[in-house]
Motif scaffolding. Structure first.
Motif, PDB file in Angstrom:
ATOM      1  N   LYS A 196       7.795  -2.043   0.175  1.00 50.11           N
ATOM      2  CA  LYS A 196       8.987  -1.275   0.004  1.00 50.11           C
ATOM      3  C   LYS A 196       8.931  -0.136  -1.096  1.00 50.11           C
ATOM      4  O   LYS A 196       8.057  -0.211  -1.841  1.00 50.11           O
ATOM      5  N   ALA A 197       9.428   0.643  -0.902  1.00 55.21           N
ATOM      6  CA  ALA A 197       9.592   1.908  -1.724  1.00 55.21           C
ATOM      7  C   ALA A 197      10.443   1.565  -2.831  1.00 55.21           C
ATOM      8  O   ALA A 197      10.941   0.596  -2.694  1.00 55.21           O
ATOM      9  N   PHE A 198      10.351   2.268  -3.897  1.00 54.71           N
ATOM     10  CA  PHE A 198      10.908   1.908  -5.151  1.00 54.71           C
ATOM     11  C   PHE A 198      12.601   1.644  -4.749  1.00 54.71           C
ATOM     12  O   PHE A 198      13.101   0.862  -5.324  1.00 54.71           O
TER      13      PHE A 198
ATOM     14  N   LEU B  16       6.775   6.109 -14.893  1.00 48.54           N
ATOM     15  CA  LEU B  16       7.481   6.837 -13.910  1.00 48.54           C
ATOM     16  C   LEU B  16       6.953   6.973 -12.669  1.00 48.54           C
ATOM     17  O   LEU B  16       7.190   7.655 -11.662  1.00 48.54           O
ATOM     18  N   LYS B  17       5.668   6.349 -12.444  1.00 49.00           N
ATOM     19  CA  LYS B  17       4.805   6.507 -11.238  1.00 49.00           C
ATOM     20  C   LYS B  17       5.381   5.714 -10.181  1.00 49.00           C
ATOM     21  O   LYS B  17       5.355   5.651  -8.784  1.00 49.00           O
ATOM     22  N   ASP B  18       6.073   4.590 -10.635  1.00 46.76           N
ATOM     23  CA  ASP B  18       6.911   3.509  -9.734  1.00 46.76           C
ATOM     24  C   ASP B  18       7.771   4.397  -8.901  1.00 46.76           C
ATOM     25  O   ASP B  18       8.043   3.687  -7.608  1.00 46.76           O
ATOM     26  N   LEU B  19       8.491   5.277  -9.350  1.00 47.41           N
ATOM     27  CA  LEU B  19       9.534   6.076  -8.687  1.00 47.41           C
ATOM     28  C   LEU B  19       8.891   6.578  -7.336  1.00 47.41           C
ATOM     29  O   LEU B  19       9.768   6.383  -6.099  1.00 47.41           O
ATOM     30  N   SER B  20       7.737   6.946  -7.363  1.00 48.01           N
ATOM     31  CA  SER B  20       7.081   7.572  -6.035  1.00 48.01           C
ATOM     32  C   SER B  20       6.374   6.546  -5.358  1.00 48.01           C
ATOM     33  O   SER B  20       5.537   7.096  -4.314  1.00 48.01           O
ATOM     34  N   SER B  21       5.928   5.345  -5.921  1.00 49.54           N
ATOM     35  CA  SER B  21       5.069   4.513  -5.237  1.00 49.54           C
ATOM     36  C   SER B  21       5.586   3.539  -4.158  1.00 49.54           C
ATOM     37  O   SER B  21       6.835   3.443  -4.231  1.00 49.54           O
ATOM     38  N   PHE B  22       4.706   3.084  -3.598  1.00 46.58           N
ATOM     39  CA  PHE B  22       4.883   1.982  -2.410  1.00 46.58           C
ATOM     40  C   PHE B  22       4.784   0.581  -3.300  1.00 46.58           C
ATOM     41  O   PHE B  22       3.671   0.438  -4.022  1.00 46.58           O
ATOM     42  N   HIS B  23       5.450  -0.484  -3.281  1.00 47.24           N
ATOM     43  CA  HIS B  23       5.637  -1.768  -3.860  1.00 47.24           C
ATOM     44  C   HIS B  23       4.900  -2.798  -2.740  1.00 47.24           C
ATOM     45  O   HIS B  23       5.907  -3.030  -1.838  1.00 47.24           O
ATOM     46  N   VAL B  24       3.871  -3.567  -2.999  1.00 53.40           N
ATOM     47  CA  VAL B  24       3.624  -4.421  -1.991  1.00 53.40           C
ATOM     48  C   VAL B  24       3.712  -5.816  -2.937  1.00 53.40           C
ATOM     49  O   VAL B  24       3.349  -5.966  -3.605  1.00 53.40           O
ATOM     50  N   LEU B  25       4.806  -6.836  -2.268  1.00 57.98           N
ATOM     51  CA  LEU B  25       4.976  -8.031  -3.097  1.00 57.98           C
ATOM     52  C   LEU B  25       4.678  -9.345  -2.067  1.00 57.98           C
ATOM     53  O   LEU B  25       5.083  -9.197  -1.085  1.00 57.98           O
ATOM     54  N   GLY B  26       4.276 -10.348  -2.744  1.00 56.95           N
ATOM     55  CA  GLY B  26       3.605 -11.688  -2.150  1.00 56.95           C
ATOM     56  C   GLY B  26       4.352 -12.779  -2.665  1.00 56.95           C
ATOM     57  O   GLY B  26       4.747 -12.666  -3.889  1.00 56.95           O
ATOM     58  N   PHE B  27       5.265 -13.349  -1.907  1.00 62.50           N
ATOM     59  CA  PHE B  27       6.005 -14.721  -2.332  1.00 62.50           C
ATOM     60  C   PHE B  27       5.575 -15.734  -1.592  1.00 62.50           C
ATOM     61  O   PHE B  27       5.041 -16.018  -0.540  1.00 62.50           O
TER      62      PHE B  27
END
Length: 75
Positions: free
Chosen positions: A11-13, A45-56
């Motif tokens: 996901k994007a931020f 503040l880098k989170d705002l432009s980053s993509f986030h990979v989450l594993g559940f």
């Protein structure tokens, strides 16, 4: 645990839910600040432009996380 029992989200931020955001920051604090004793400003503040990979896991607990920072954002 095999990777087949992990549900992955990318996901994007702005697409993160408040609950996902809370859990990813909690996991990052646990790993970097507590376990690795890396005392630094994690909310950079880098989170705002980053993509986030989450594993559940199958109980919907966040067990894996990666922040993908696009080129030019950090370096």
């Amino acid at each position: 645990m095999s990777t087949s029992s992990i549900t992955w989200k990318h996901k994007a931020f702005k697409e993160l839910t408040l609950e996902e955001l809370y859990h990813l920051f909690r996991l990052r604090l646990e790993v970097f600040v507590v376990e690795q004793n890396a005392n630094y400003q994690d909310a950079d503040l880098k989170d705002l432009s980053s993509f986030h990979v989450l594993g559940f896991d199958i109980e919907n607990n966040l067990i894996a996380y990666a922040r993908v920072i696009p080129g030019g954002v950090a370096y």
